[in-house]
Write a protein that holds these residues in place. Sequence first.
Motif, mmCIF file in Angstrom:
data_model
loop_
_atom_site.group_PDB
_atom_site.id
_atom_site.type_symbol
_atom_site.label_atom_id
_atom_site.label_comp_id
_atom_site.label_asym_id
_atom_site.label_seq_id
_atom_site.Cartn_x
_atom_site.Cartn_y
_atom_site.Cartn_z
ATOM 1 N N SER B 4 47.589 53.805 -7.606
ATOM 2 C CA SER B 4 48.022 54.487 -8.804
ATOM 3 C C SER B 4 47.993 55.966 -8.518
ATOM 4 O O SER B 4 47.526 56.394 -7.479
ATOM 5 C CB SER B 4 47.081 54.165 -9.940
ATOM 6 O OG SER B 4 45.806 54.613 -9.588
ATOM 7 N N ARG B 5 48.498 56.685 -9.459
ATOM 8 C CA ARG B 5 48.515 58.127 -9.259
ATOM 9 C C ARG B 5 47.483 58.800 -10.146
ATOM 10 O O ARG B 5 47.632 59.937 -10.534
ATOM 11 C CB ARG B 5 49.902 58.689 -9.539
ATOM 12 C CG ARG B 5 50.819 58.649 -8.324
ATOM 13 C CD ARG B 5 51.286 57.258 -8.031
ATOM 14 N NE ARG B 5 52.206 57.234 -6.895
ATOM 15 C CZ ARG B 5 52.611 56.101 -6.352
ATOM 16 N NH1 ARG B 5 52.164 54.953 -6.791
ATOM 17 N NH2 ARG B 5 53.450 56.136 -5.342
ATOM 18 N N ALA B 6 46.450 58.041 -10.496
ATOM 19 C CA ALA B 6 45.427 58.625 -11.354
ATOM 20 C C ALA B 6 44.839 59.855 -10.689
ATOM 21 O O ALA B 6 44.648 59.890 -9.480
ATOM 22 C CB ALA B 6 44.332 57.610 -11.623
ATOM 23 N N GLY B 7 44.542 60.818 -11.492
ATOM 24 C CA GLY B 7 43.838 61.969 -10.970
ATOM 25 C C GLY B 7 44.658 62.804 -10.026
ATOM 26 O O GLY B 7 44.112 63.505 -9.191
ATOM 27 N N LYS B 8 45.968 62.707 -10.151
ATOM 28 C CA LYS B 8 46.775 63.473 -9.219
ATOM 29 C C LYS B 8 46.860 64.910 -9.712
ATOM 30 O O LYS B 8 47.926 65.494 -9.801
ATOM 31 C CB LYS B 8 48.165 62.850 -9.126
ATOM 32 C CG LYS B 8 48.903 63.241 -7.866
ATOM 33 C CD LYS B 8 50.336 62.797 -8.001
ATOM 34 C CE LYS B 8 50.928 62.377 -6.683
ATOM 35 N NZ LYS B 8 52.236 61.767 -6.898
ATOM 36 N N THR B 10 46.220 68.843 -9.363
ATOM 37 C CA THR B 10 46.287 69.671 -8.170
ATOM 38 C C THR B 10 44.881 70.107 -7.819
ATOM 39 O O THR B 10 44.236 70.826 -8.552
ATOM 40 C CB THR B 10 47.160 70.895 -8.438
ATOM 41 O OG1 THR B 10 48.341 70.451 -9.082
ATOM 42 C CG2 THR B 10 47.487 71.609 -7.156
ATOM 43 N N GLU B 271 39.919 58.003 -16.186
ATOM 44 C CA GLU B 271 40.824 57.201 -15.352
ATOM 45 C C GLU B 271 40.087 56.077 -14.633
ATOM 46 O O GLU B 271 40.631 54.993 -14.433
ATOM 47 C CB GLU B 271 41.537 58.103 -14.343
ATOM 48 C CG GLU B 271 42.678 58.874 -14.998
ATOM 49 C CD GLU B 271 43.077 60.119 -14.222
ATOM 50 O OE1 GLU B 271 42.509 60.354 -13.142
ATOM 51 O OE2 GLU B 271 43.949 60.851 -14.718
#
Lengths: 461, 379
Positions: B4-8, B10, B271
């Motif tokens: 998943s792209r959780a916590g993407k 920067t 998340e």
Amino acid sequence: MTDEKPTPGNRTPATTDRSSGGQASDANTVSGVGSAPSSAVAPAQPGRRRGFSRRGLFGAAGAAVVTGVAGYAAHSALDTQPTQAADNNGPVDFHGVHQAGIVTPVQDRLHFAAFDVTTTSRDDLISLLKEWTAAAALLTAGKDIGQYGAVNGPDEAPPKDTGEAVGLPPARLTLTIGFGPGLFDKRFGLAAKRPKALVDLPHFIADNLDPQRSGGDLAVQACSDDPQVAVHAIRNLARIGFGRVAVRYSQLGFGRTSSTSRAQSTPRNLFGFKDGTNNLKLEEADKLEQQLWVQSEDGPDWMVGGSYLVSRRIRMHIETWDRTSLGEQEAVIGRGKGTGAPLGKADEFDAIDFAAKNADGEPKVPTDSHVRLAHPQFNNGAELLRRGYNFVDGSDGLGRLDAGLFFLAYQRDPRKQFIPIQKQLSRDDKMNEYIEHVGSAVFACPPGVTPGSYWGEKLFS
Amino acid sequence: MSASRAGKATLAGVVLGLAALTACAKAEPAGKDDGTGPVSVKASDSGCDLSRRDVKAGTSTFSVSNGGSKVTEFYVYADGDRVMGEVENIGPGLKRDLIVELPTGKYQAVCKPGMVGDGIRGDLTVTGDAAPQTSEDALLKQATEGYQRYVNSQAIALEQKTTEFVTAVKAGDVAKAKALYPVSRTYWERIEPVAESFGNLDPKIDARVNDVEPGTEWTGYHRIEQALWVSNSTKGMAKYADQLLVDVKTVVAKAKVVKVTPLQMANGAKELLDEVATGKVTGEEDRYSHTDLWDFEANVEGSQAAVQALRPALQQRDPALVKQLDTNFKTVFAALDKYRDGDGFKPYTATEPEKKTLGAVVDGLAEPVSRVAATIAKK
């Protein structure tokens, strides 16, 4: 008989509600019961006609449909009259160059059904399509099916029409058929006629497809402003098909999640966001030719004027979405939740400015936002005509809403439209955190039916 | 949910000082404690003996030796199990030091033989002049530093345990590899939002089979999991094992120097619980090994570490929320208790009603956790 053609003026006022429709039906029932079916053909007295509900005219139609095949031919005569209703309850033309239910301004409700063809006889399949076409013409006109309709037949026989739509207006019912890849296997001698564009969809990242909710040899999309009318239509078509087709799965939808006309406001999906703002609209005739309808150079001939449908059952993880901050929700979508405006803009229909940057140098519309990744600008100009629906099938075993979007998208060629767009989305869309694709299918939807013809006739000729 | 792209968010790569956690091997003769030197901790499978339980405010050293037969961990917790410092993954016979900065207050010193559960706990009192910092900025700074220490220690253990796992896979030791699989994942799952922020490493390490795009090779933990449990073999897995270690080392190197903001911590905590709700409760994560509950607990622990690092700031702003968080974290761990088996968990084959119960307690916790970010952001 054509005089009995329902028109908005003599049937139901624009503001008809169900109770008044019901009363009108009762009146008609009185007139019809006890008469020979043939006598029901011409209930000619103006005074009685005025009060007729849509169902009040079943007798006229019923007489025409002695058998399925004769029915579709005979009934087609009815539809030479203009029928596009000015009011919202009125019928939508069944016949036309294109099938209804594609650019038709999206109705509020859906019952979508996919079928497996269980017969191996080509003749059975053709006769089914003829009977379905005849029934669909009646159903969309707001009429009962069968010689006696729902309530006037012999006591000893189950009624042909199941009856739950008696007294209801046509509610803009449309029935749209699609042919799945399975129809083009060896069974019916159609393998050579399979369009190249009718591809098996590839596996997309994180697809979690349930085979029981995917595929299908045939699909019928029933859209209506009244759920009971849509359910009635599918139920009766399924019944006609028993022995030749079996329902593989079906899906109820409510709350259209897009607009296909500029006359419609933009609805909201279950994430609470406006959906379909930049959808293809029926007013954009040139674009529809370019993006939606199969052209003669695309081939095969039997599909010219048709379109390809991709359906996806997209489960939404509602509970985790609901505890996501507003800022994150808007960043995921790329639009404001209240206005529906692209981030950085004020109005819903403002053009999206993908170059605009925040003070920190990050794009105002994030690079992994849904609107950006789905936008034609980043998809080689590809667009889709979406007419998906919200669904809530109660809750799952964990007590969470079994909810989401039953995504329906029409297009000229899935290889150039849905597939590349979804590849990009499945890879990078931030929304993937909150959704899961659990069902999938693709269908070739033939062009519209002309009077005297049947769904997909050119495919079998 | 993997890949998943959780916590993407920067996460700028700024070097984080490692002053608080080192692993020197400075031997301290036991029984010679004058009250100023390192605290000697004798950890065993059933005990956690400290040479003294009061220290002076400021920098303290805990010299932990593991005399037991299980791998252990040592933590210093503030209120609500806020991690002040810890050393992970101390094997039998090994000795490791924890150097930690402790303001005046009451703490708990905890050994965790087997590295799971509440551990063996005892009080620790810190007295003296170094007053706790209380300004808002100082509290948030402490929070991020504390959490980064946590991420760092988890990252180190992740590399160590994954190395052991990979070694077992390559040696063809199916039983040992099976035993190490859920353990090594624990460290991954605790810091998943941070690990996931490093672009495509997450899918390479943690993709399930259906997360993979055609034309891309399926690699990572779950690739090996399938071989171990479905084929009961490590045949052909050496290259995936090697790749996994390379990828894990890359993540670890990045995680050690990552800089996080309080908001990212709060969102990461939320998340992690989303991951539990969508992947672990349903049993989709470890579909071959059924070791989902190890991941489940690790996600919750990781969430708790992030939330509790923010605790002093939260306490100032919304004490009622802190209380609710404490209660609901306890509820989740209590719900997990009935599935414990020795140092780990029973295979996750919960019935629908059981899953529903677990899901409900996670939802109950995730709701207050979802309010942490806004509470922290409030001026």
